[in-house]
Design a protein around this motif. Structure first.
Motif, short mmCIF file in Angstrom:
data_model
loop_
_atom_site.label_atom_id
_atom_site.label_comp_id
_atom_site.label_asym_id
_atom_site.label_seq_id
_atom_site.Cartn_x
_atom_site.Cartn_y
_atom_site.Cartn_z
N ILE A 24 41.02 41.94 35.41
CA ILE A 24 40.12 41.63 36.52
C ILE A 24 40.83 40.79 37.59
CG2 ILE A 24 38.02 40.38 37.19
CD1 ILE A 24 37.20 42.75 35.58
N ASP A 25 40.99 41.38 38.77
CA ASP A 25 41.31 40.64 40.00
C ASP A 25 42.55 39.74 39.92
OD1 ASP A 25 38.95 41.89 40.59
OD2 ASP A 25 37.80 40.08 41.02
N PHE A 26 43.62 40.24 39.28
CA PHE A 26 44.88 39.48 39.27
C PHE A 26 45.55 39.66 40.64
CE2 PHE A 26 44.93 39.64 34.47
CZ PHE A 26 45.09 38.27 34.25
N ASP A 29 45.31 36.92 46.38
CA ASP A 29 44.27 36.11 47.03
C ASP A 29 43.70 35.03 46.09
OD1 ASP A 29 43.47 36.20 49.72
OD2 ASP A 29 42.72 38.25 49.50
N PHE A 30 43.79 35.24 44.78
CA PHE A 30 43.28 34.23 43.84
C PHE A 30 44.39 33.39 43.24
CE2 PHE A 30 40.14 37.68 43.80
CZ PHE A 30 39.05 36.95 44.25
N LEU A 31 45.60 33.97 43.12
CA LEU A 31 46.67 33.33 42.35
C LEU A 31 47.69 32.59 43.20
CD1 LEU A 31 46.95 36.38 40.05
CD2 LEU A 31 46.67 34.08 39.15
N GLY A 35 45.48 31.99 49.93
CA GLY A 35 44.54 33.09 49.77
C GLY A 35 43.10 32.61 49.70
N PHE A 36 42.24 33.48 49.13
CA PHE A 36 40.81 33.19 49.07
C PHE A 36 40.52 31.99 48.17
CE2 PHE A 36 36.48 34.42 47.31
CZ PHE A 36 35.78 34.05 48.44
N GLY A 37 41.16 31.98 47.00
CA GLY A 37 40.92 30.88 46.05
C GLY A 37 41.28 29.54 46.65
N ALA A 39 41.42 28.90 49.85
CA ALA A 39 40.51 28.64 50.97
C ALA A 39 39.20 28.02 50.49
CB ALA A 39 40.23 29.94 51.73
N LEU A 40 38.85 28.29 49.24
CA LEU A 40 37.63 27.70 48.67
C LEU A 40 37.87 26.28 48.16
CD1 LEU A 40 36.26 30.80 46.70
CD2 LEU A 40 35.39 29.88 48.85
N GLY A 41 39.12 25.80 48.30
CA GLY A 41 39.41 24.43 47.90
C GLY A 41 39.99 24.27 46.51
N ARG A 72 40.06 45.03 41.78
CA ARG A 72 40.40 44.18 42.93
C ARG A 72 39.11 43.85 43.66
NH1 ARG A 72 45.11 48.15 45.29
NH2 ARG A 72 43.23 49.37 45.70
N GLU A 73 38.89 42.57 43.90
CA GLU A 73 37.75 42.18 44.73
C GLU A 73 38.18 42.23 46.19
OE1 GLU A 73 36.06 38.30 43.96
OE2 GLU A 73 34.64 38.48 45.61
N GLY A 74 37.35 42.83 47.05
CA GLY A 74 37.72 42.86 48.46
C GLY A 74 36.74 43.68 49.26
N GLY A 132 31.82 43.13 44.94
CA GLY A 132 31.12 42.01 44.32
C GLY A 132 31.96 41.32 43.26
N LYS A 133 31.32 40.43 42.55
CA LYS A 133 32.00 39.75 41.45
C LYS A 133 32.05 40.67 40.22
CE LYS A 133 32.29 36.16 44.11
NZ LYS A 133 33.53 36.06 44.93
N GLY A 134 30.96 41.38 39.94
CA GLY A 134 30.92 42.29 38.80
C GLY A 134 31.55 43.63 39.14
N GLY A 157 41.83 38.43 32.92
CA GLY A 157 41.71 38.30 34.37
C GLY A 157 41.21 36.96 34.85
N VAL A 158 41.01 36.92 36.17
CA VAL A 158 40.59 35.70 36.83
C VAL A 158 39.42 36.01 37.77
CG1 VAL A 158 42.87 34.67 36.67
CG2 VAL A 158 42.32 36.03 38.69
N THR A 159 38.52 35.03 37.94
CA THR A 159 38.42 33.82 37.16
C THR A 159 37.39 34.00 36.05
OG1 THR A 159 36.71 32.83 38.59
CG2 THR A 159 39.01 32.40 39.17
N THR A 160 37.58 33.22 34.99
CA THR A 160 36.81 33.47 33.76
C THR A 160 35.31 33.50 33.99
OG1 THR A 160 38.54 32.17 32.68
CG2 THR A 160 36.62 32.79 31.35
N GLU A 161 34.79 32.47 34.65
CA GLU A 161 33.32 32.36 34.72
C GLU A 161 32.74 33.08 35.94
OE1 GLU A 161 35.33 30.17 35.79
OE2 GLU A 161 34.52 29.00 37.44
N VAL A 162 33.61 33.61 36.81
CA VAL A 162 33.08 34.31 37.98
C VAL A 162 33.22 35.83 37.76
CG1 VAL A 162 33.11 34.50 40.50
CG2 VAL A 162 33.54 32.30 39.43
N CYS A 163 34.34 36.42 38.17
CA CYS A 163 34.40 37.89 38.10
C CYS A 163 34.55 38.43 36.68
CB CYS A 163 35.53 38.39 38.99
SG CYS A 163 35.14 38.18 40.74
N VAL A 164 35.22 37.68 35.81
CA VAL A 164 35.40 38.19 34.44
C VAL A 164 34.08 38.16 33.69
CG1 VAL A 164 36.60 37.86 32.25
CG2 VAL A 164 37.83 37.48 34.40
N SER A 187 40.35 29.96 34.64
CA SER A 187 39.44 29.51 35.69
C SER A 187 40.12 28.40 36.48
CB SER A 187 38.16 28.97 35.04
OG SER A 187 37.39 28.27 36.00
N TYR A 188 39.65 28.18 37.71
CA TYR A 188 40.10 26.99 38.45
C TYR A 188 39.56 25.73 37.78
CZ TYR A 188 41.12 30.40 42.17
OH TYR A 188 41.60 31.47 42.90
N PHE A 189 38.59 25.90 36.88
CA PHE A 189 37.94 24.78 36.20
C PHE A 189 38.05 24.98 34.69
CE2 PHE A 189 35.87 25.71 40.21
CZ PHE A 189 35.83 24.47 40.84
#
Ligand code: TIU
Length: 224
Positions: A24-26, A29-31, A35-37, A39-41, A72-74, A132-134, A157-164, A187-189
């Motif tokens: 999922i979504d390796f 933008d996330f890694l 990128g997006f990750g 940008a979200l802080g 891929r999320e996009g 989407g996330k799913g 994949g990434v992130t565990t609690e969101v798209c995975v 996860s980032y967390f």
């Protein structure tokens, strides 16, 4: 059939030819920074530990000619598939569609949208673009998997609690026997990752199973 006796919350049995490895979504933008990750802080370095286990599983699946699915999320460049509610989330200086160091954030075809080279898809592997996330929302993934006779899914994949987790819950509701690979997701967390693993296997595996990549690789190596 292969049985992972030490899977949680109880043994998981899977037929390898009917089991897809799901990545999922390796994506950059996330890694990667910029990128997006980011940008979200988020601190994107928290996602690095999952890469080596995911690579090892990918190599094992490829060696055996088993089914591999990348997502891929996009979004489309004109953002027609991005609901306004998603566009305004985050509240940072950059949002989806804005130009950053990796190109336009979370837009198909931009450098940041690509899967990182270490896990890049090979010809013949399924690649699903999802807005989407799913992975089932507004995609053809269910048809692709059923067409190939896939009944079991092993998630990385990434992130565990969101798209995975979202994708795994969607798959569970559609009747797939799902397992989340504990060390091939991040996860980032870290606390959210731990909570996700716990909630998936609680209540008798209400969403599915979890197991380590080592357990899966050893079981595959000993199968004939
Ligand atoms: N922000 C976050 O943790 N994740 C996402 O936005 N997408 C995925 O998980 N791929």
């Amino acid at each position: 059939m292969i049985t992972l006796a030490a899977a949680q919350p109880y043994p998981y049995t899977f037929p390898p030819v009917r089991t897809a490895l799901v990545l999922i979504d390796f994506q950059r933008d996330f890694l990667e920074p910029g990128g997006f990750g980011a940008a979200l802080g988020n601190d994107v370095s928290t996602l690095a530990p999952s890469l080596a286990p995911a690579q090892a599983l990918l190599a094992a699946w490829r060696q055996r000619g088993l089914t591999v699915l990348h997502t891929r999320e996009g979004h489309a460049p004109d953002l027609r598939d991005c609901p306004p509610s998603k566009l305004i989330r985050g509240g940072g200086p950059l949002t989806i569609g804005d130009l950053g160091p990796l190109g336009r954030i979370l837009i198909q075809g931009e450098p940041g949208h690509a899967i990182i080279p270490a896990l890049a898809p090979h010809p013949g592997e399924i690649v699903i673009d999802k807005p989407g996330k799913g992975m089932f929302h507004r995609t053809t993934v269910d048809q692709e998997l059923r067409h190939r006779g896939i009944t079991h899914l092993m998630f990385t994949g990434v992130t565990t609690e969101v798209c995975v987790q979202t994708s795994m819950r969607e798959a569970n509701d559609r009747g797939y026997e799902c397992l989340l690979v504990e060390d091939a997701t991040d996860s980032y967390f870290p606390a959210f990752k731990a909570a996700t693993l716990a909630m998936i296997r609680a209540q008798g595996g209400i969403v599915g199973w979890t197991a380590s990549s080592t357990l899966i690789l050893e079981a595959l190596a000993h199968a004939h």
